[in-house]
Design a protein around this motif. Sequence first.
Motif, short mmCIF file in Angstrom:
data_model
loop_
_atom_site.label_atom_id
_atom_site.label_comp_id
_atom_site.label_asym_id
_atom_site.label_seq_id
_atom_site.Cartn_x
_atom_site.Cartn_y
_atom_site.Cartn_z
N VAL A 139 -15.74 8.60 27.47
CA VAL A 139 -16.96 8.69 26.14
C VAL A 139 -16.50 9.97 25.18
CG1 VAL A 139 -19.47 9.28 25.77
CG2 VAL A 139 -18.94 8.23 27.87
N GLY A 140 -15.95 10.85 25.78
CA GLY A 140 -15.40 11.99 24.96
C GLY A 140 -14.21 11.36 23.99
N THR A 141 -13.32 10.68 24.98
CA THR A 141 -12.32 9.98 24.09
C THR A 141 -12.96 9.15 23.07
OG1 THR A 141 -10.80 10.15 25.99
CG2 THR A 141 -10.18 8.72 24.41
N LEU A 142 -14.05 8.41 23.17
CA LEU A 142 -14.43 7.58 22.20
C LEU A 142 -14.93 8.35 21.01
CD1 LEU A 142 -15.51 4.93 21.46
CD2 LEU A 142 -17.57 5.16 22.94
N ALA A 143 -15.53 9.46 21.37
CA ALA A 143 -16.28 10.49 20.40
C ALA A 143 -15.19 11.07 19.77
CB ALA A 143 -17.29 11.54 21.04
N ALA A 144 -14.02 11.41 20.15
CA ALA A 144 -12.99 12.30 19.33
C ALA A 144 -12.19 11.27 18.55
CB ALA A 144 -11.85 12.86 20.56
N GLY A 145 -12.42 9.81 19.24
CA GLY A 145 -11.48 8.92 18.28
C GLY A 145 -12.28 8.56 17.20
N ARG A 146 -13.89 8.78 17.20
CA ARG A 146 -14.77 8.22 16.16
C ARG A 146 -14.54 9.33 14.96
NH1 ARG A 146 -19.23 5.05 15.34
NH2 ARG A 146 -18.51 3.59 16.40
N TYR A 147 -14.55 10.64 15.58
CA TYR A 147 -14.55 11.92 14.63
C TYR A 147 -13.50 11.60 13.45
CZ TYR A 147 -14.68 16.88 13.44
OH TYR A 147 -14.78 18.02 12.89
#
Length: 459
Positions: free
Chosen positions: A200-208
Amino acid sequence: MVAAAAERVVAELREACAAPAARLNEVAAAMEAEMRAGLREEGGSKIKMIISYVDNLPTGNEEGFFYSLDLGGTNFRVLRVQLAGKEKRVAKRESKEVSIPPHLMSGNASELFGFIASALAKVIADEGRNDVFEDKQRELGFTFSFPVRQTSIASGTLIKWTKAFSIDDAVGEDVVAELRTAMEKHGVHMRVAALINDTVGTLAAGRYNDEDVVIGVILGTGSNAAYVEEASAIPKFEGELPKSGNMVINTEWGNFYSSCLPITEYDQALDEESLNPGEQIFEKLISGMYLGEIVRRVLLKIASQSTLFGKVNHTKLKTRFILRTPDISAMHHDETPDLRIVAEKLADNFKIKDTSLETRKMVVEICDVVTSRSARLAAAGIVGILRKIGRAVPGDERRSVVAIDGGLFEHYAEFRQCLESTLVELLGEEASRSVAVKLTKDGSGLGAALIAAAHSQYQ
Ligand code: ADP
Ligand code: MG
């Protein structure tokens, strides 16, 4: 000439690991079906499809100082970031990595969380006086990369340990409560704003960094994936639908199983002797914790059926997990004419000396077979998710980005190239042009801080 018996072992391995496109399409279809079953009801599938309670991903407008804790593999990391809005983004970033003493991975929960809290206390002490916080509480995103039954954005109970962890008294407990208790003992006054998984963190950082990111994948010690689902497509979701209409789902795909997976005798033995037999079968075929160990098992079989490696008992071939994935990566990428690196790795890890060039070539081939299967299965999993959300299918014009983090993907070039070429093979030239794969480093650290910011009590 490599002994005939050895050649036979390698040929059988190649056959058992084969993952042609037709088979991978079956894997992708099975993944999609399991995802639907897991969304329908709790316990509907071997893959848990955990509701993360993250319904908003970072936009880039976030501001302020935030912290994250990343616990999930061999290391534990503390990160402090200063977010400075759309233009300046991450203005400052400091991190500290601590390796987890092995005995804490199978001890008791209070020892492990105490160790973590003391590392946090040290980071804060090193900061000295920090006027930014005056009367404000520091806020923390906690990345805990094990299956958790999430009960809200900042609480969840541990379902089971995976990878090298096995701490019985933590199972069934709220991991945030455990962390909070340990923090209090160590005088750390922080608010845990979010409990998330590394995917989920990777998804969030990617989206950022890229608003087209829709999937986050971990390919490190373990393997898992998260993606953005329509909240209305989650029958098991109770309560009010989020305003955004979206909900991030942590698939826990590591526990995926299907009869179409190419599984060998080595995988079966590895599983039986593992900490979690019968579980995490997909992860055991794919992730960095296991690839080296699979190769070791193949080499041991060859040693027992030929004289290529000398007497087995004079080697360390019987020692479990002695060959690590970075070792097979180094051998796989050996470009010296006489495969000197392979020779060194065999000598250093196993005390196997004086191998012929032919034998070393065979070892490289084994690494290739095991790693290709892994990369191709990971690609099939990603295709399964893309199909589930109607991406990269005929008629879909949107750009879809997959953010990937983890040492296996980052450092193992042959693995990464194989994963990317398999995506093209499965999606087709045209559709795959709208799909991009992006290495999202430390997504599990930065991502947690970003989600903490998005859920700050001061906003
Ligand atoms: P974690 O999964 O523990 O959070 P990482 O994402 O950094 O940590 O991944 C570490 C894993 O990546 C290691 O366990 C190993 O399997 C794999 N790895 C690290 N370096 C390499 C390498 N050079 N080649 C292949 N795999 C590697
Ligand atoms: Mg990690």
